[in-house]
Design a protein around this motif. Structure first.
Motif, PDB file in Angstrom:
ATOM      1  N   LEU A  21       0.479   3.203   2.846  1.00 28.82           N
ATOM      2  CA  LEU A  21      -0.320   2.795   1.563  1.00 28.82           C
ATOM      3  C   LEU A  21      -1.616   3.722   1.631  1.00 28.82           C
ATOM      4  N   ASP A  22      -2.033   4.331   2.749  1.00 26.92           N
ATOM      5  CA  ASP A  22      -3.095   5.171   2.520  1.00 26.92           C
ATOM      6  C   ASP A  22      -3.055   6.176   3.754  1.00 26.92           C
ATOM      7  N   LEU A  23      -3.847   7.454   3.559  1.00 26.95           N
ATOM      8  CA  LEU A  23      -3.682   8.357   4.764  1.00 26.95           C
ATOM      9  C   LEU A  23      -5.304   8.698   4.910  1.00 26.95           C
ATOM     10  N   GLU A  24      -5.777   8.422   6.233  1.00 30.03           N
ATOM     11  CA  GLU A  24      -7.173   8.759   6.515  1.00 30.03           C
ATOM     12  C   GLU A  24      -7.369  10.053   7.011  1.00 30.03           C
ATOM     13  N   LEU A  35      -2.694  -0.711   5.086  1.00 26.02           N
ATOM     14  CA  LEU A  35      -3.489  -1.314   4.130  1.00 26.02           C
ATOM     15  C   LEU A  35      -4.268  -0.326   3.347  1.00 26.02           C
ATOM     16  N   PRO A  36      -4.394  -0.270   2.171  1.00 21.66           N
ATOM     17  CA  PRO A  36      -5.320   0.784   1.390  1.00 21.66           C
ATOM     18  C   PRO A  36      -6.861   0.564   1.803  1.00 21.66           C
ATOM     19  N   ALA A  37      -7.569   1.389   1.365  1.00 20.21           N
ATOM     20  CA  ALA A  37      -9.229   1.352   1.865  1.00 20.21           C
ATOM     21  C   ALA A  37      -9.723   0.308   1.141  1.00 20.21           C
ATOM     22  N   MET A  50      -6.663  -3.468  13.719  1.00 21.82           N
ATOM     23  CA  MET A  50      -5.646  -2.861  14.751  1.00 21.82           C
ATOM     24  C   MET A  50      -4.389  -2.780  14.229  1.00 21.82           C
ATOM     25  N   ALA A  51      -3.782  -3.992  13.714  1.00 26.77           N
ATOM     26  CA  ALA A  51      -2.186  -4.235  13.284  1.00 26.77           C
ATOM     27  C   ALA A  51      -1.794  -3.275  12.131  1.00 26.77           C
ATOM     28  N   GLU A  52      -2.980  -3.101  11.091  1.00 22.49           N
ATOM     29  CA  GLU A  52      -2.576  -2.479   9.687  1.00 22.49           C
ATOM     30  C   GLU A  52      -2.465  -1.009  10.184  1.00 22.49           C
ATOM     31  N   ALA A 224      -3.310  -5.921  -1.961  1.00 22.41           N
ATOM     32  CA  ALA A 224      -2.549  -4.596  -1.739  1.00 22.41           C
ATOM     33  C   ALA A 224      -1.179  -4.719  -2.327  1.00 22.41           C
ATOM     34  N   MET A 225      -0.612  -6.095  -2.031  1.00 23.27           N
ATOM     35  CA  MET A 225       0.862  -5.995  -2.368  1.00 23.27           C
ATOM     36  C   MET A 225       0.930  -6.139  -3.864  1.00 23.27           C
TER      37      MET A 225
END
Length: 392
Positions: A21-24, A35-37, A50-52, A224-225
């Motif tokens: 859902l995001d790319l950092e 998860l998004p920012a 850690m998990a997301e 987020a969902m």
């Protein structure tokens, strides 16, 4: 690589990723997030963070005539102090939808967690390379599924032929949220998690928001969902709420309603399936909190609550299943696209007798496959809430 076929380096962008859902951007490359920012900004729990960032269900997808692929990565490998090290995470290669190769990456950081004190330390490590060779020299869809339980920074993608993005393949998008069992804590590889198995059998695109230890009805996850495009949605609720002991029945019921209300704000008539926990004998009638047991030199879990505390509203899996069934039945009178699936139909008493939970909490890879196959049949099969003709 010969001079006639030099490596081609392709920037890793969101166009090449599915399931994130995001790319950092990082110092080394890019880090996929599930998860998004804005959701990450609301979180204060290191376990969620850690998990997301572990890329369960996240895969690189492209089309190419390449016969060789290299992926430079910086993984973070997790070690539990006092237990044997886990094997390195696997990278699964799919060619035109078929699993054709697996590899691991050397190097990487090492995150050591002490379950008795809750502390963690990280040691730096070098970038490693994942290689796949001898691919057919034809146009083909290539997928590289990332290790489900290793945070993985993507540094560089190299191929011996140009890479093209893959457009919409006409598949429905299935958005799922759950605990470590959905995350794939003990699955052998990323395509061996039960949601990946079910998605493969059903022919859908998976977005897996299974967060180890962190399926806690967090509002930022619901938002987020809500904002993620999806044709099908499922939420698996139960085990983390019991073993974390974060709420009582009085708070649980409105929290479930609030989570579902938020999902419906963005997906008012999308098929929505609420799934309760699979069988977990240690927490069926005993409340949490759960605790790690390292006395045998292997990681096992136990429940530490008192069954008598159910009278004061403490949650058990049996209590949660009954309340979820009641909530869904009540809401479904006004929401015909809301459905309930009892997790005992995915893994119950007979399954436990045949395939017991090795650590008392998580299924083994054989049980993961059984759960995935049963979910595919019950949810996506004829008459199921996710059947292709379910909304006609």
């Amino acid at each position: 690589m010969t001079s006639a076929h030099p490596w081609i380096t392709t920037p890793i962008t969101t166009d090449l990723l599915r399931g994130a859902l995001d790319l950092e951007r990082t110092a080394q490359g890019v880090l996929p997030h599930r998860l998004p920012a804005p959701a990450r900004a609301r979180n204060t729990d290191p376990q969620v963070a850690m998990a997301e960032a572990m890329p369960s269900g996240v895969r690189l997808v492209f089309r190419s005539r390449a016969t060789a692929v290299e992926l430079d990565v910086l993984p973070t490998k997790m070690v539990y102090r006092g237990t044997p090290p886990r094997p390195d995470g696997r990278y699964d290669l799919l060619v035109d939808g078929r699993l054709t190769g697996q590899a691991t990456a050397d190097g990487g950081k090492v995150l050591t967690i002490d379950l008795t004190t809750g502390t963690a330390t990280t040691e730096p490590g070098p970038v490693g390379t994942v290689r796949f060779t001898d691919l057919p020299a034809t146009d083909k869809d290539v997928e590289i599924w990332l290790p489900q339980r290793e945070i993985t920074e993507l540094v560089a993608l190299r191929t011996d032929a140009p890479v093209e993005t893959v457009g919409d393949r006409g598949r429905r998008v299935w958005l799922h949220h759950g605990s470590s069992i959905s995350h794939g804590s003990d699955a052998e590889s990323p395509t061996g998690t039960w949601p990946a198995i079910a998605a493969g059998l059903a022919g859908v695109e998976l977005v897996n928001l299974g967060f180890s230890g962190s399926a806690l009805l967090d509002p930022f996850t619901a938002r987020a969902m809500r904002d993620t495009p999806a044709d099908l949605i499922s939420v698996k609720i139960g085990i983390n709420l019991v073993n974390s002991d974060v709420m009582r029945l009085r708070a649980f019921t409105p929290a479930v309603h609030g989570f579902l209300d938020t999902l419906r704000d963005g997906h008012p008539d999308t098929p929505l399936l609420v799934v309760s926990s699979i069988l977990c004998p240690i927490q069926e009638d005993t409340p949490g909190p759960g605790a790690a047991d390292l006395s045998t030199g292997t990681l096992r879990f136990r429940a530490t609550g008192d069954p008598a505390e159910q009278a004061a509203g403490k949650l058990t899996l049996r209590v949660i299943r009954a309340e979820l069934a009641r909530i869904v039945a009540t809401r479904a009178t006004e929401d015909p696209h809301l459905h309930y699936l009892d997790g005992l139909n995915l893994y119950g008493e007979a399954d436990f007798a045949e395939l017991p939970l090795p650590d008392e909490l998580h299924p083994d890879p054989v049980a993961d496959r059984r759960i995935g196959e049963r979910f595919a049949a019950l949810a996506f099969g004829p008459g199921g809430p996710f059947a292709a003709d379910a909304r006609r």
